[in-house]
Design a protein around this motif. Structure first.
Motif, PDB file in Angstrom:
ATOM      1  N   THR A 157      19.153  51.798  33.969  1.00 18.30           N
ATOM      2  CA  THR A 157      18.062  52.457  34.686  1.00 18.30           C
ATOM      3  C   THR A 157      17.199  51.470  35.441  1.00 18.30           C
ATOM      4  O   THR A 157      16.279  51.859  36.158  1.00 18.30           O
ATOM      5  CB  THR A 157      17.182  53.219  33.706  1.00 18.30           C
ATOM      6  N   GLU A 158      17.513  50.197  35.273  1.00 11.50           N
ATOM      7  CA  GLU A 158      16.742  49.170  35.970  1.00 11.50           C
ATOM      8  C   GLU A 158      17.293  48.976  37.376  1.00 11.50           C
ATOM      9  O   GLU A 158      18.496  48.960  37.583  1.00 11.50           O
ATOM     10  CB  GLU A 158      16.805  47.854  35.208  1.00 11.50           C
ATOM     11  N   ALA A 159      16.441  48.842  38.334  1.00 13.45           N
ATOM     12  CA  ALA A 159      16.823  48.633  39.729  1.00 13.45           C
ATOM     13  C   ALA A 159      16.760  47.143  40.051  1.00 13.45           C
ATOM     14  O   ALA A 159      15.926  46.396  39.548  1.00 13.45           O
ATOM     15  CB  ALA A 159      15.916  49.411  40.656  1.00 13.45           C
ATOM     16  N   CYS A 160      17.689  46.720  40.866  1.00 18.91           N
ATOM     17  CA  CYS A 160      17.712  45.304  41.295  1.00 18.91           C
ATOM     18  C   CYS A 160      17.091  45.120  42.668  1.00 18.91           C
ATOM     19  O   CYS A 160      16.937  43.997  43.122  1.00 18.91           O
ATOM     20  CB  CYS A 160      19.130  44.792  41.284  1.00 18.91           C
ATOM     21  N   ILE A 161      16.798  46.205  43.339  1.00 15.50           N
ATOM     22  CA  ILE A 161      16.292  46.087  44.698  1.00 15.50           C
ATOM     23  C   ILE A 161      14.945  46.783  44.789  1.00 15.50           C
ATOM     24  O   ILE A 161      14.745  47.871  44.235  1.00 15.50           O
ATOM     25  CB  ILE A 161      17.288  46.661  45.720  1.00 15.50           C
ATOM     26  N   THR A 162      14.060  46.156  45.444  1.00 15.80           N
ATOM     27  CA  THR A 162      12.728  46.674  45.612  1.00 15.80           C
ATOM     28  C   THR A 162      12.394  46.669  47.094  1.00 15.80           C
ATOM     29  O   THR A 162      12.607  45.673  47.790  1.00 15.80           O
ATOM     30  CB  THR A 162      11.701  45.819  44.863  1.00 15.80           C
ATOM     31  N   ILE A 163      11.955  47.804  47.580  1.00 21.45           N
ATOM     32  CA  ILE A 163      11.592  47.922  48.990  1.00 21.45           C
ATOM     33  C   ILE A 163      10.187  47.387  49.159  1.00 21.45           C
ATOM     34  O   ILE A 163       9.231  47.896  48.597  1.00 21.45           O
ATOM     35  CB  ILE A 163      11.694  49.385  49.457  1.00 21.45           C
ATOM     36  N   ASN A 164      10.099  46.333  49.917  1.00 19.84           N
ATOM     37  CA  ASN A 164       8.795  45.730  50.172  1.00 19.84           C
ATOM     38  C   ASN A 164       8.009  46.524  51.197  1.00 19.84           C
ATOM     39  O   ASN A 164       6.844  46.836  51.022  1.00 19.84           O
ATOM     40  CB  ASN A 164       8.951  44.295  50.635  1.00 19.84           C
ATOM     41  N   ASP A 165       8.659  46.801  52.311  1.00 15.81           N
ATOM     42  CA  ASP A 165       8.039  47.599  53.368  1.00 15.81           C
ATOM     43  C   ASP A 165       9.161  48.257  54.155  1.00 15.81           C
ATOM     44  O   ASP A 165      10.311  48.282  53.717  1.00 15.81           O
ATOM     45  CB  ASP A 165       7.135  46.749  54.264  1.00 15.81           C
ATOM     46  N   ASP A 166       8.841  48.771  55.306  1.00 12.65           N
ATOM     47  CA  ASP A 166       9.855  49.481  56.098  1.00 12.65           C
ATOM     48  C   ASP A 166      10.947  48.545  56.629  1.00 12.65           C
ATOM     49  O   ASP A 166      11.984  49.027  57.105  1.00 12.65           O
ATOM     50  CB  ASP A 166       9.186  50.190  57.282  1.00 12.65           C
ATOM     51  N   HIS A 167      10.700  47.234  56.538  1.00 14.32           N
ATOM     52  CA  HIS A 167      11.662  46.298  57.150  1.00 14.32           C
ATOM     53  C   HIS A 167      12.210  45.252  56.192  1.00 14.32           C
ATOM     54  O   HIS A 167      13.021  44.433  56.612  1.00 14.32           O
ATOM     55  CB  HIS A 167      10.985  45.570  58.320  1.00 14.32           C
ATOM     56  N   SER A 168      11.784  45.265  54.935  1.00 13.36           N
ATOM     57  CA  SER A 168      12.251  44.218  54.036  1.00 13.36           C
ATOM     58  C   SER A 168      12.404  44.749  52.623  1.00 13.36           C
ATOM     59  O   SER A 168      11.736  45.715  52.220  1.00 13.36           O
ATOM     60  CB  SER A 168      11.291  43.037  54.039  1.00 13.36           C
ATOM     61  N   VAL A 169      13.268  44.088  51.902  1.00 13.10           N
ATOM     62  CA  VAL A 169      13.496  44.409  50.496  1.00 13.10           C
ATOM     63  C   VAL A 169      13.605  43.107  49.724  1.00 13.10           C
ATOM     64  O   VAL A 169      13.880  42.043  50.285  1.00 13.10           O
ATOM     65  CB  VAL A 169      14.785  45.229  50.302  1.00 13.10           C
ATOM     66  N   THR A 170      13.408  43.197  48.430  1.00  9.50           N
ATOM     67  CA  THR A 170      13.603  42.060  47.547  1.00  9.50           C
ATOM     68  C   THR A 170      14.656  42.440  46.529  1.00  9.50           C
ATOM     69  O   THR A 170      14.580  43.490  45.893  1.00  9.50           O
ATOM     70  CB  THR A 170      12.304  41.686  46.819  1.00  9.50           C
ATOM     71  N   VAL A 171      15.623  41.579  46.415  1.00  9.43           N
ATOM     72  CA  VAL A 171      16.722  41.807  45.483  1.00  9.43           C
ATOM     73  C   VAL A 171      16.531  40.838  44.321  1.00  9.43           C
ATOM     74  O   VAL A 171      16.484  39.626  44.510  1.00  9.43           O
ATOM     75  CB  VAL A 171      18.087  41.590  46.156  1.00  9.43           C
ATOM     76  N   CYS A 172      16.452  41.398  43.155  1.00  9.71           N
ATOM     77  CA  CYS A 172      16.221  40.583  41.981  1.00  9.71           C
ATOM     78  C   CYS A 172      17.425  40.680  41.055  1.00  9.71           C
ATOM     79  O   CYS A 172      17.896  41.782  40.746  1.00  9.71           O
ATOM     80  CB  CYS A 172      14.968  41.089  41.252  1.00  9.71           C
ATOM     81  N   PRO A 173      17.919  39.570  40.647  1.00  7.02           N
ATOM     82  CA  PRO A 173      19.083  39.622  39.773  1.00  7.02           C
ATOM     83  C   PRO A 173      18.700  40.145  38.396  1.00  7.02           C
ATOM     84  O   PRO A 173      17.546  40.036  37.974  1.00  7.02           O
ATOM     85  CB  PRO A 173      19.539  38.170  39.716  1.00  7.02           C
ATOM     86  N   PRO A 174      19.665  40.690  37.728  1.00  8.40           N
ATOM     87  CA  PRO A 174      19.387  41.138  36.354  1.00  8.40           C
ATOM     88  C   PRO A 174      19.003  39.974  35.457  1.00  8.40           C
ATOM     89  O   PRO A 174      19.308  38.824  35.746  1.00  8.40           O
ATOM     90  CB  PRO A 174      20.710  41.762  35.909  1.00  8.40           C
ATOM     91  N   MET A 175      18.394  40.284  34.386  1.00 12.27           N
ATOM     92  CA  MET A 175      17.935  39.231  33.487  1.00 12.27           C
ATOM     93  C   MET A 175      19.106  38.387  32.970  1.00 12.27           C
ATOM     94  O   MET A 175      18.968  37.177  32.793  1.00 12.27           O
ATOM     95  CB  MET A 175      17.188  39.877  32.317  1.00 12.27           C
ATOM     96  N   ALA A 176      20.202  39.048  32.748  1.00 10.29           N
ATOM     97  CA  ALA A 176      21.356  38.306  32.243  1.00 10.29           C
ATOM     98  C   ALA A 176      21.799  37.234  33.240  1.00 10.29           C
ATOM     99  O   ALA A 176      22.098  36.098  32.877  1.00 10.29           O
ATOM    100  CB  ALA A 176      22.506  39.273  31.973  1.00 10.29           C
ATOM    101  N   LEU A 177      21.828  37.638  34.494  1.00  4.67           N
ATOM    102  CA  LEU A 177      22.224  36.673  35.525  1.00  4.67           C
ATOM    103  C   LEU A 177      21.176  35.577  35.704  1.00  4.67           C
ATOM    104  O   LEU A 177      21.498  34.419  35.972  1.00  4.67           O
ATOM    105  CB  LEU A 177      22.457  37.385  36.862  1.00  4.67           C
ATOM    106  N   GLN A 178      19.952  35.963  35.554  1.00  8.60           N
ATOM    107  CA  GLN A 178      18.905  34.950  35.699  1.00  8.60           C
ATOM    108  C   GLN A 178      19.032  33.865  34.639  1.00  8.60           C
ATOM    109  O   GLN A 178      18.787  32.691  34.887  1.00  8.60           O
ATOM    110  CB  GLN A 178      17.536  35.623  35.590  1.00  8.60           C
ATOM    111  N   GLU A 179      19.421  34.275  33.453  1.00 13.80           N
ATOM    112  CA  GLU A 179      19.524  33.299  32.381  1.00 13.80           C
ATOM    113  C   GLU A 179      20.803  32.461  32.493  1.00 13.80           C
ATOM    114  O   GLU A 179      20.778  31.253  32.322  1.00 13.80           O
ATOM    115  CB  GLU A 179      19.475  34.026  31.037  1.00 13.80           C
ATOM    116  N   THR A 180      21.873  33.125  32.794  1.00 14.28           N
ATOM    117  CA  THR A 180      23.141  32.400  32.807  1.00 14.28           C
ATOM    118  C   THR A 180      23.368  31.642  34.120  1.00 14.28           C
ATOM    119  O   THR A 180      23.823  30.514  34.113  1.00 14.28           O
ATOM    120  CB  THR A 180      24.303  33.371  32.591  1.00 14.28           C
ATOM    121  N   ARG A 181      23.054  32.275  35.191  1.00 13.63           N
ATOM    122  CA  ARG A 181      23.300  31.635  36.503  1.00 13.63           C
ATOM    123  C   ARG A 181      22.044  31.082  37.138  1.00 13.63           C
ATOM    124  O   ARG A 181      22.097  30.500  38.215  1.00 13.63           O
ATOM    125  CB  ARG A 181      23.925  32.652  37.456  1.00 13.63           C
TER     126      ARG A 181
END
Ligand SMILES: Nc1ncnc2c1ncn2[C@@H]1O[C@H](COP(=O)(O)OP(=O)(O)OP(=O)(O)O)[C@@H](O)[C@H]1O
Length: 835
Positions: free
Chosen positions: A124-148
């Protein structure tokens, strides 16, 4: 030749066979002198490296390249909702429907199968967050953040970002409606959906009966507009096909119309694609529904009815023929639903060909990227966004540590970096690498992107400036190399031309040299003749030229001599005979000897300056010039001169001679091979009878050497016996021989240098006496013209056949007096039997 002018007197000429010459400058050296190396400019390496590069290349590149792309290419992003069921349950009307139940059109057969598939439980967790009408932020899952140690990424520059709540209508109005409006105005355009499997491409493009997608909405838009315009009489054609990639079979194209089949592509056009005339939106939607039913689909982990092909719909607008200069005559609206663009997906080459104009920015193109927002879709999402990064601005808030990069991600990054390099001329994405942030920790995806942009932007600008500078340096470097190469090419051409000119001059100089040498030789020859005539006081000149290969023949082996020679007989007038001068036969012989010495000396001088090859190639001629009053003595003189060296010449030459034997060779003065020109001075009035001549010869030989005289006496005795046996009386005209000037020398200036090996001496005379007696036995056929011009020949009683032919007269200056010679050609043919 040093001066190149003809030489008149050989005594005053110094001939240098290898004259010292000043070395002429080689063409290269000459070229170097005339064109110093400075003519070619040096390579401006320092100038290139020292050039100034604009400090803000970002503005230049983006403004110049992005402008046309911003007009023809627009990139949209649509984020699919996380939980479709939840959305469905939430009762959100309209477009937020379940994939299985609401995608339009549906494949009935696969619909049932899809229902049976197990729907994975997703995060249920989203990896993408819409910043505004022209940009988004993609955040890796916690697992990837720790391992990679992956960091969140910010992508901006989209034309618009559609959130999970965006409806089909909203997407259409903002994204497709402008495209359709342009199409109705006559401008072709294209809408393409690109995204990983299950991200909502088909949902966006086709939609469902309840939630129609862009295609039905566009068709409705078109025909609605047409129906509103009563004056419009345009026609619309619809075609739909797919590009399907089968394993091991490559790409194939199929016509998805009712009775369509496989298609082929030639160049950039599709052959055999059927177009169906459509007159309203309903009719068109029906065709599309049928085509979708034929479209290849398969079950994937992400989509139970995943589209496994690239589906392309073309709506062609044909203007009324009455409309003149209607630019919309050939407008085409293309809508493409591409296959899943997940990392493992391989896009087709044929699609690239077909969309070439759009991808190159020549036609208007609208690209909608569909992504899923779940954490498990992080890699596919970032992969897609990075692929699209050249067309928009992407900011990386974090970097992936190389040490922790696994095999799966490394190719992706490599591909991305490669794309950045290859797409250098396209709108450069703003790449920010925030290494400093990495040390501070992972940025939260909730953190406003604006707070982290400034330091990253600064470093990005610095890096871009450096890259741009390197690029410009390389450009100028290539230009400079090109210029230098061009200069060298021009220099090479000019050098080649100069070389040709010099070669031509050399050739002319050679020709001139040969001409001058020829003149010099001819002038020298004439000078020698005059000098000889003056010194020898002679009126009869006989010249012999023997072939160089006389050594092959020996006198003793030759029993028959065919003498077919031309004897030049001079009739001298006004000649002061030696008898009147008081010459005695003995004195005559002595004078002959003197003449021989003089001419031998000059011959040797000539030999020193004459090339050997010229001697070899010189023609062999024999001339017997005689006073008409002692013509019968000519053969005698000839024989006296020739000694034992009468050798067969050749088939067409004048004399056939033979060479002396080895022992005879010692006693002869003329060595073979050589060319001999004999000057025989025989005063007609001084000609004596054979015994007198013999005695004079004996006297002469006694002065030389005992050995020679002995040999001579033997020869003379033999010949005398032969004469006596034949009982041939001596000719009346040959009464005395007061003067016998016999000379043997090389008359040809090109006589071989071998002629000087041994200086000819008067030893000739004893040997000549042998032939002298033979000639005395010859009979001249006086019934030939010779008797007419030489009455004295009537008394000749030689047994051999001598034909005398008068030719012409020659005037010669002898001792200050003019002497007139009448010349005769006397072909001789006689036999000598010496055995
Ligand atoms: N924006 C959306 N709102 C509601 N449902 C959506 C949306 N996008 C996609 N879906 C649903 O998600 C499911 C998968 O969508 P879709 O088939 O369009 O994906 P796709 O990208 O076409 O996949 P593939 O490439 O495998 O064909 C469908 O049931 C569809 O109804």
């Amino acid at each position: 030749m040093e001066n190149g002018s003809p030489v008149l007197c050989p005594n005053t000429v110094t001939v240098r066979r290898n004259p010292h010459r000043r070395a002429r400058a080689t063409p290269a050296a000459k070229t170097a002198e005339s064109n110093p190396p400075s003519a070619i400019s040096s390579f401006p390496l320092q100038e290139i490296l020292a050039m100034e590069v604009p400090q803000n290349p970002k503005d230049n590149s983006s403004s110049s390249v992005q402008t046309p792309l911003s007009e023809n290419l627009k990139v949209y992003l649509r984020v699919r909702p996380l939980q479709l069921k939840n959305l469905k349950k939430s009762g959100n009307p309209g477009d937020q429907n379940s994939r299985l139940g609401h995608v339009w059109p549906q494949n009935p057969q696969k619909k049932k199968v899809a229902k049976e598939k197990i729907v994975k439980k997703k995060s249920t967790e989203a990896c993408i967050t819409i910043n505004d009408d022209h940009s988004v932020t993609v955040c890796p899952p916690m697992a990837l953040q720790e391992t990679r140690r992956s960091k969140s990424e910010v992508y901006e520059g989209f034309s618009h970002v559609f959130s999970t709540e965006s409806s089909q209508g909203e997407v259409y109005e903002r994204m497709v409606s402008p495209l359709v409006e342009d199409f109705l105005k006559g401008k072709s355009g294209m809408l393409t959906a690109l995204g990983p499997s299950g991200s909502g491409k088909t949902h966006t493009i086709f939609g469902s009966p309840r939630v129609p997608g862009m295609v039905p909405l566009a068709l409705q838009h078109i025909f609605r507009t047409e129906s509103n315009d009563s004056r419009s009489s345009r026609s619309y054609y619809l075609s739909i096909f797919e590009i399907y990639s089968e394993k091991g079979k490559g790409e194939k194209m199929y016509d998805l119309s009712a009775d369509g089949g496989e298609l082929t592509m030639q160049q950039f056009t599709i052959k055999g694609l059927k177009e169906v005339l459509i007159s309203n939106a309903r009719e068109a939607e029906s065709l599309v529904a049928c085509a979708m039913a034929k479209r290849a689909t398969a079950i994937t982990n992400a989509n139970s009815t995943s589209s496994r092909s690239q589906c392309i719909i073309n709506v062609r607008r044909v203007a009324n023929p009455d409309e003149v200069n209607d630019a919309s005559n050939c407008a085409i609206l293309t809508i493409a639903d591409l296959a899943g663009a997940e990392k493992e997906k391989r896009t087709g080459n044929q699609l690239t060909k077909y969309l070439r104009d759009y991808l190159e920015g020549k036609k208007r193109m609208t690209l909608i990227l569909t992504v899923k927002a779940g954490e498990e879709d992080y890699l596919d999402t970032t992969f897609l966004l990075r692929q699209a990064s050249p067309y928009m601005k992407i900011k990386f808030n974090n970097v992936v540590e190389p040490s922790n990069t696994n095999k799966r991600q490394l190719p992706t990054l490599c591909t991305f970096e490669e794309q950045k390099r290859t797409k250098y001329s396209v709108p450069e994405p703003c790449v920010n690498e925030g290494k400093g942030h990495h040390e501070e920790g992972v940025l939260s995806h909730e953190e406003p992107s604006g707070h982290t942009e400034r330091p990253a932007t600064k470093s990005s600008h610095t890096e871009l400036a450096g890259t741009e500078r390197n690029h410009l340096i390389m450009q100028n470097f290539a230009k400079a190399i090109w210029q230098v190469l061009k200069q060298y090419r021009d220099k090479l051409k000019s050098a080649e031309n100069e070389n040709q000119t010099l070669q031509e001059e050399i050739r002319k100089e050679k020709m001139r040299y040969f001409e001058l040498e020829k003149q010099w030789q001819s002038s020298r020859c004439s000078t020698c003749s005059k000098e000889d005539c003056a010194k020898a006081d002679s009126s009869i000149v006989t010249s012999f030229e023997l072939k160089s290969d006389l050594d092959e023949y020996r006198f003793n082996d030759v029993h028959e001599i065919n003498l077919n020679s031309f004897i030049k007989v001079k009739e001298s007038e006004g000649y002061e005979s030696p008898e009147r001068r008081g010459f005695s036969p003995c004195e005559d012989i002595n004078s002959c000897s003197k003449l021989v010495e003089v001419k031998e000396a000059r011959k040797n001088k000539v030999d020193e300056t004459t090339p050997r090859n010229e001697c070899d190639t010189a023609k062999k001629l024999m001339y017997v010039e005689a006073d008409d009053r002692c013509l019968t003595t000519n053969p005698i003189a000839f024989g006296t001169l020739q000694s034992h060296n009468l050798v067969k010449h050749d088939s067409c030459s004048s004399v056939e001679l033979d060479k002396l034997s080895e022992q005879d060779e010692e006693s002869t003065s003329v060595e073979s091979p050589l060319q001999v020109a004999s000057f025989i001075h025989c005063n007609a009035h001084a000609c004596e009878t054979q015994p007198v001549l013999d005695s004079s010869l004996n006297q002469s030989t006694s002065e030389e050497s005992d050995r020679d005289s002995g040999a001579l006496n033997e020869d003379q005795e033999l010949m005398a016996e032969r004469l006596d046996s034949r009982h041939i009386p001596p000719t009346k005209d040959v009464e005395s021989c007061q003067e016998h000037n016999i000379d043997v020398h090389c008359s040809d200036p090109s006589t071989d240098t071998s002629c000087k090996r041994e200086k000819p001496k008067r030893r000739l005379l004893p040997a000549s006496s042998t032939l002298l007696r033979d000639f005395s036995n010859m009979h001249v056929e006086d019934d030939i013209e010779g008797s007419k011009v030489c009455p004295d020949l009537d008394a000749c009683s030689l047994e051999s056949e001598i034909l005398i032919f008068p030719t012409d007269e020659i005037l010669t200056l002898v001792d200050g007096k003019i002497a007139r010679y009448k010349t005769f050609w006397v072909p001789l043919s006689f036999n000598l039997n010496l055995s």
